[in-house]
Structures are given as structure tokens and as C-alpha cells.
Design a protein around this motif. Structure first.
Motif, PDB file in Angstrom:
ATOM      1  N   THR A   1       1.816   0.885  -0.121  1.00  0.00           N
ATOM      2  CA  THR A   1       0.772   1.598  -0.853  1.00  0.00           C
ATOM      3  C   THR A   1       1.324   2.938  -1.338  1.00  0.00           C
ATOM      4  N   PRO A   2       0.750   3.469  -2.405  1.00  0.00           N
ATOM      5  CA  PRO A   2       1.185   4.799  -2.870  1.00  0.00           C
ATOM      6  C   PRO A   2       1.028   5.874  -1.794  1.00  0.00           C
TER       7      PRO A   2
ATOM      8  N   PHE B   1       3.149   5.322 -12.301  1.00  0.00           N
ATOM      9  CA  PHE B   1       1.916   4.645 -12.674  1.00  0.00           C
ATOM     10  C   PHE B   1       1.538   4.845 -14.134  1.00  0.00           C
TER      11      PHE B   1
ATOM     12  N   ALA C   1       5.863  -4.296  -4.459  1.00  0.00           N
ATOM     13  CA  ALA C   1       4.732  -3.709  -5.171  1.00  0.00           C
ATOM     14  C   ALA C   1       4.515  -2.314  -4.613  1.00  0.00           C
ATOM     15  N   LEU C   2       4.013  -1.442  -5.466  1.00  0.00           N
ATOM     16  CA  LEU C   2       3.592  -0.107  -5.043  1.00  0.00           C
ATOM     17  C   LEU C   2       2.139   0.002  -5.488  1.00  0.00           C
ATOM     18  N   SER C   3       1.255  -0.558  -4.658  1.00  0.00           N
ATOM     19  CA  SER C   3      -0.162  -0.594  -5.023  1.00  0.00           C
ATOM     20  C   SER C   3      -1.012  -0.734  -3.766  1.00  0.00           C
ATOM     21  N   ASP C   4      -2.313  -0.531  -3.951  1.00  0.00           N
ATOM     22  CA  ASP C   4      -3.272  -0.677  -2.858  1.00  0.00           C
ATOM     23  C   ASP C   4      -3.845  -2.085  -2.789  1.00  0.00           C
ATOM     24  N   SER C   5      -3.543  -2.909  -3.783  1.00  0.00           N
ATOM     25  CA  SER C   5      -4.164  -4.232  -3.846  1.00  0.00           C
ATOM     26  C   SER C   5      -3.323  -5.276  -3.142  1.00  0.00           C
TER      27      SER C   5
ATOM     28  N   PRO D   1       1.452  -9.096  -3.109  1.00  0.00           N
ATOM     29  CA  PRO D   1       2.071  -9.167  -4.440  1.00  0.00           C
ATOM     30  C   PRO D   1       2.670 -10.548  -4.704  1.00  0.00           C
TER      31      PRO D   1
ATOM     32  N   ALA E   1       5.845  -4.808   0.325  1.00  0.00           N
ATOM     33  CA  ALA E   1       4.952  -4.029  -0.533  1.00  0.00           C
ATOM     34  C   ALA E   1       4.535  -2.766   0.220  1.00  0.00           C
TER      35      ALA E   1
END
Length: 151
Positions: free
Chosen positions: A118-119, A27, A90-94, A97, A116
Motif C-alpha cells: 500500500t502507499p 500516481f 502493485a502500489l495500491s490499497d485495492s 494485483p 504488493a
């Protein structure tokens, strides 16, 4: 377990020597524009000594700036050699992707799970991969949709 971290845009940078906290390092890394996924996979392939003991996690939107055919050939070669290959879109909470759906489908058809994550789930994903669990089933059990392969 030996972990390596390789990041890329049009250049490939091996950050393994700075790998105290992989998620934090991911990140905090800023890269320029452009994407040469095939070049990054070529470099990673050169590091692999025991394919059947290797988990390769590609974090990418899969928009290839190089030659798509070469990327797909290299991915097929990695899978055929026994590498456990996972594509994280994606590596995200949103939300959902943006990614190249065609390449994701072609990778999925080769047996490369594409989704995708989440972290917070990333360590659990790695534990599942290390334990050779079916990653598509692991994702489905957590409500994560994976890309379907092309027929």
C-alpha cells in the motif's frame, strides 16, 4: 540518500528532475500501452555506480512485452552485483494485483522479494530496505504475502 524515478512502458522516461513527492508523482504519471521491463532495467543499471549501496524498486505487473529471458538475465546480473532489488506487483490499497506469476516466482528464486504494497506502507518498506532488513520478513510481519521462488 539519492533517489531517482524512472517510469516506462515501451519507452523509458527519467523523472528524477521532477521528484519532489515520489508517491504523488507515481500516481499522477500516465503511460501508454506495452511494457519493456528489460529496457527499463537496462537504463536503471546504467545509472548504478555502487551496486551494494543501491535499492532498485521495480513497480510492475511483470508482464514483459520484450524478451523474458533477457529480463531474467538482467535481473540476475543486478542481484549478483549486490543491488538490493524489490519487485512491487502493485502500489495500491485495492485487493490482489494481477501479475505474471511465473516471472514473479523466477525473481523470487533469485532473491528478489515480490509482493504488493500500500502507499501508506511504502515509506516503511523503503526504511526497511535502507536498513538492510530482510524484506520477506518485513512483509510477513505485516501480513503481506510474498511470491515464492520456483524450485
Amino acid at each position: 540518500v539519492k533517489t531517482r524515478l524512472v517510469v516506462f512502458d515501451t519507452a523509458v522516461i527519467d523523472l528524477t528532475d521532477e521528484l519532489d513527492d515520489p508517491v504523488e508523482l507515481l500516481f499522477s504519471t500516465q503511460l501508454g500501452g506495452g511494457t519493456d521491463i528489460n529496457g527499463a532495467l537496462r537504463y536503471c543499471q546504467s545509472l548504478i555506480s555502487v551496486p551494494t549501496d543501491t535499492i532498485l524498486v521495480l513497480i510492475s505487473d511483470l508482464y514483459e512485452g520484450g524478451v523474458e529471458e533477457e529480463l531474467l538475465k538482467r535481473a540476475a546480473s543486478l542481484v549478483a552485483s549486490g543491488v538490493q532489488f524489490i519487485a512491487l506487483l502493485a502500489l495500491s490499497d485495492s485487493g490482489a494485483p494481477g501479475y505474471d506469476h511465473r516471472i514473479a516466482a523466477k525473481l523470487a528464486a533469485m532473491g528478489v522479494p515480490s509482493f504488493a504494497c500500500t502507499p501508506d506502507l511504502f515509506p516503511e518498506l523503503m526504511a526497511a530496505a535502507i536498513n538492510r532488513l530482510d524484506i520477506n520478513q518485513w512483509a510477513a510481519a505485516r501480513g503481506i504475502a510474498t511470491t515464492r521462488g520456483e524450485a
